[in-house]
Design a protein around this motif. Structure first.
Motif, PDB file in Angstrom:
ATOM      1  N   ASP A 164       0.880  -1.248   0.177  1.00 40.74           N
ATOM      2  CA  ASP A 164       0.149  -0.051   0.217  1.00 40.74           C
ATOM      3  C   ASP A 164       1.234   1.664  -0.306  1.00 40.74           C
ATOM      4  N   ARG A 165       2.487   1.523   0.127  1.00 44.08           N
ATOM      5  CA  ARG A 165       3.411   1.999   0.293  1.00 44.08           C
ATOM      6  C   ARG A 165       2.715   3.249   0.809  1.00 44.08           C
ATOM      7  N   SER A 267       2.875   9.377   3.559  1.00 46.02           N
ATOM      8  CA  SER A 267       2.847   9.173   2.163  1.00 46.02           C
ATOM      9  C   SER A 267       4.239   9.907   2.187  1.00 46.02           C
ATOM     10  N   PHE A 293      -3.072   7.879  -2.547  1.00 46.55           N
ATOM     11  CA  PHE A 293      -2.196   6.766  -1.436  1.00 46.55           C
ATOM     12  C   PHE A 293      -2.448   6.796  -0.523  1.00 46.55           C
TER      13      PHE A 293
END
Length: 851
Positions: A164-165, A267, A293
């Motif tokens: 999922d960064r 993020s 994200f």
């Protein structure tokens, strides 16, 4: 017999479960300094978790955030200077040769890997906080803090998800209105913080276009973002509170008040595109990608994010289990384990092994840059050695563990980076050396793929040391990793389309770089160094001088032997380039041979010079034993004796990575107790406030100390332990070749060997009790053990060493009248059998007594 086997198997399963459950670093106090904080990462984003709920700090890194911009750094004077340097070397004028190199051949210093930001989470001064425990669960890649806040039990968990960064920080309690805190960010880089809404904050920043080599020159840091030079970055934070509310204060702080549970989503991205693409800042693109994200993560929710993170991480981490010694309940904190280790408690060894694998997974994933000198964790604006890619040992050591410990996918960032270096290295070979075939790399690189020798051109105001800039063999060494990935996995498609063309390119450069020495008639390299050592010599006036470069350093020759051997075998497997392979065979036979010097040691240089530092940290000339395969001790007993003498002269201390390499070397010599002695000395607890160099050791968070922290030793420790348990470099699987007495019992599952074999084995009283080999590609398998084996799955053929197919034994020169005693080895049993693809074979100790 069957009952006995089931009993042992059951005990092993229980022991294995306990060993896996003990895989936590834990402490009873928050971190006070960076070397006590706990690392998290997903290959893109890294964080150091201090575990102090009242005044929390997460120090953040993004793997692509470096100083500078793409720069070939080519030196147009180099090509014409090389013949002059060779003349000086042939005349014994080594100092003059080094001066010519420095003044004509060097390029710029590499870019610097930079810290991105610090995330602060501050509770009110009136908050009453008591930390019970902070931990890093390396079986799940989750950090946590258990604490009491105003008499309410609370927990804060953190992880950084690769699928999922996303970095996720989650606070939970059992009572309403528990959490009140302020969230803010700061950076040592030029930046601006703002709030998009009451629950959304972002930092926009820019990296310097230039950061100097040394901290004392910090005034030289230069920003040129007005010219479009310097990477841009953004950090985005979204807060979701259960109960209570979130507001922004002064457009720079997110204030959470009276929440029961809180989740923070983070993020970060930079404007880095590729090594040779100018970083054009597109503010809207970075904003949109970060926001996307965040939105996906918020929609997914904390529990789902945690589940997918653990599933992804476990797909790599669970490939291998290890339990050395008798499992125990994890009643001791990490510091206690480190400081009070003894023969009865081997938990620290299991923890260090799996911690090294954890750090690899956290810092090197497909699609990311490879792990640098500190993996991906750095808090210094001018980090030591630039926190770059040091290619004369450190980058290579980072990846020694990957193939054998089930982390082959984590090797791929390095393999991709080698392809990057081959592109820039082709330009360097042509411009700096006049060689139009192949590619090459020097001793340092960065995110921009630098392949030229660093050193500030002819204005090398810092070091002026040819011993660490004049080294043309990094591409040759890195090519070994291309071959190793094949040898462990036997993927001929990869070999044909990716690895072999790059290996051949490195060999093409080498063939053009070598020339026939008039003095000896052998093929030599010149100029040549033995990184990063120096030697004494007497000049023509009779004065004692320090030399740094000469010709045909032992390491050069060993590296070339290794590359040529691997290319020859690759061509044979693929059925191509037979003429090229024959040329390599002829050249391999004409390489300047290894030499034994006046002390009975393996000679480091072309001549038997005295080292300026007998205890020098680098062991470059021993490459042929490890990680190379030119010296096979049971076959090359005299050369093995020379290596042993060299190791004894070098001593047992040094920085962490040096000691890890020494353990690997002693293990190949089958000197188990010596390997264990150095290993134990190399994991002593180091005070994080220590500033001078020390003899290895580990910081409280188990980061390896130089000081400062260098991650290569954390990875090297794993490779060294593996080498003590299994060796497969000599076309055989040697089981427990260097098992020390204090590791008298144990279990390992999922260990990989060359030939694409997977090994599971147990031992007791330093004897193998049972083990299995899973053949993932089929083919012949040769096993060597100290004890006789038997199997119900096949007939084992007993063979001799002469029946094992190996590269030809090389010649060596002896430059001493000193008597050299060949090493003698304990008797072993060698078995050969043919395997079928995807079939598992079981073995046990022959005539084992049933209790």
């Amino acid at each position: 017999m069957k009952k006995h086997f089931l009993l042992i198997y059951g005990l092993l399963i229980i022991g294995s479960t306990k060993a896996q459950n003990n895989l936590k670093l834990w402490y009873t106090k928050p971190a006070q300094v960076w070397e006590e904080a706990l690392p998290l990462g997903n290959g893109h984003l890294g964080a150091m978790d201090y575990g102090n709920p009242k005044q929390e700090i997460f120090q953040l890194n993004e793997k692509t955030l470096w100083s500078g911009i793409p720069d070939d750094g080519l030196n147009n004077k180099s090509k014409d200077a090389i013949p002059l340097i060779r003349e000086k070397i042939d005349a014994g004028e080594y100092k003059e040769a080094a001066d010519l190199w420095i003044n004509n051949c060097q390029g710029p210093y590499t870019a610097r890997y930079l810290p991105m930001a610090n995330l602060h989470i501050d509770m009110p001064v009136s908050a009453n906080v008591k930390v019970n425990k902070r931990e890093l669960d390396i079986a799940r890649a989750v950090s946590a803090v258990d604490f009491i806040l105003n008499d309410i039990p609370c927990k804060r968990s953190s992880f950084i998800s690769y699928p999922d960064r996303m970095m996720v920080i989650h606070y939970e309690s059992g009572k309403e209105s528990t959490f009140s805190f302020d969230i803010s960010m700061e950076s040592m880089l030029k930046n601006k913080v703002s709030c998009k809404s009451d629950d959304y904050m972002l930092m926009e920043g820019v990296a310097p276009s230039f950061v100097p080599f040394a901290e004392k020159d910090s005034a030289l840091i230069r920003y040129e973002d007005h010219l479009g030079k310097g990477l841009q970055f953004q950090v985005h934070i979204k807060v979701v509170a259960d109960g209570g509310d979130v507001k922004n204060i002064a457009n720079s702080v997110l204030s959470v008040r009276n929440a029961r549970n809180v989740t923070i989503f983070l993020s970060a991205l930079t404007s880095y595109h590729d090594f040779n693409r100018f970083p054009i800042y597109d503010k809207q693109r970075l904003f949109g990608e970060n926001e996307a994200f965040i939105q996906r993560a918020v929609a997914k929710g904390y529990d789902s994010l945690l589940s997918s993170h653990i599933k992804d991480y476990d797909s790599l981490f669970s490939q291998l289990e290890i339990c050395i010694g008798k499992p125990s309940i994890a009643s001791q904190s990490t510091l206690e384990l480190l400081k009070k280790r003894n023969a009865k408690n081997a938990e620290i060894y299991n923890l260090l092994y799996q911690y090294g694998r954890y750090l690899m997974i956290a810092s090197s994933r497909i699609g990311t840059l490879p792990s640098n000198l500190q993996g991906m964790w750095n808090n210094a604006l001018i980090p030591k050695w630039g926190c770059n890619y040091t290619t004369d040992i450190n980058l290579e050591m980072n990846y020694w563990l990957t193939e054998s410990t089930g982390l082959s996918d984590c090797h791929k960032p390095l393999l991709d980076f080698i392809e990057t270096l081959s592109i820039s290295g082709e330009k360097t070979a042509k411009n700096n050396y006049g060689i139009s075939e192949g590619w090459m790399v020097h001793s340092n690189s960065d995110a921009w793929g630098q392949s030229v020798p660093q050193g500030g051109f002819d204005k090398d105001y810092e070091v002026r040391a040819a011993r660490w800039t004049c080294w043309q063999m990094a591409g040759v060494w890195l090519a070994q990793h291309l071959w190793e990935h094949y040898d462990f996995n036997r993927d001929t498609t990869y070999l044909r389309s990716f690895a072999y063309p790059l290996m051949k390119g490195a060999a093409d450069f080498a063939l053009n770089w070598l020339y026939k020495d008039k003095e000896t008639g052998y093929l030599v390299t010149s100029p040549s160094s033995s990184p990063e050592n120096r030697f004494w010599y007497i000049d023509k006036s009779g004065k004692k001088q320090v030399g740094e470069i000469s010709k045909a350093a032992t390491m050069d020759m060993a590296l070339l032997w290794d590359l040529f051997t691997n290319c020859i075998e690759a061509a044979r497997i693929l059925g191509i380039d037979m003429e090229f392979a024959q040329k390599l065979e002829l050249c391999r036979a004409e390489l300047f041979p290894m030499q034994i010097g006046k002390y009975g040691q393996l000679q480091e240089w072309f001549k038997d010079f005295e080292e300026c530092e007998i205890r020098h940290r680098h062991l470059s000339h021993l490459f042929g034993l490890y990680p190379g395969k030119q010296i096979i001790p049971r076959r090359d007993t005299v050369l093995a004796s020379a290596v042993k003498t060299t190791l004894l002269r070098r001593g047992d201390t040094g920085p962490g990575w040096d000691m890890a390499w020494k353990v690997c070397l002693w293990s190949r010599l089958e000197e188990a107790e010596k390997a264990m002695e150095i290993f134990d000395n190399g994991i002593n607890c180091v005070d994080p406030h220590l500033t001078g160099e020390c003899g290895g050791g580990l910081y409280p968070n188990l980061f390896a100390a130089y000081p400062p922290f260098q991650i290569d030793a954390n990875f090297g420790i794993v490779a060294a332990m593996t080498e003590m348990l299994l060796q497969s470099y000599a076309n055989e699987l040697f089981l427990l070749p260097a098992l020390p007495q204090k590791w008298d019992c144990g279990y390992i599952k999922g260990l990989k060997a060359r030939g694409n074999f997977k090994v599971e084995m147990t031992w007791k009283d330093r004897q193998i009790t049972e083990f299995t080999i899973e053949s993932l590609s089929g083919g012949n398998c040769i096993i060597r053990t100290f004890d006789p084996l038997e199997s119900e799955d096949m007939d084992l053929q007993v063979i001799t060493d002469r029946q094992i197919k190996r590269p030809p034994k090389g010649k060596f020169l002896v430059n001493t009248n000193k008597s050299i005693d060949a090493l003698k080895y304990k008797q072993t049993y060698v078995y050969s059998f043919n395997t079928e693809k995807n079939r598992t074979y079981k073995f046990k100790l022959k005539n084992r007594k049933v209790l």
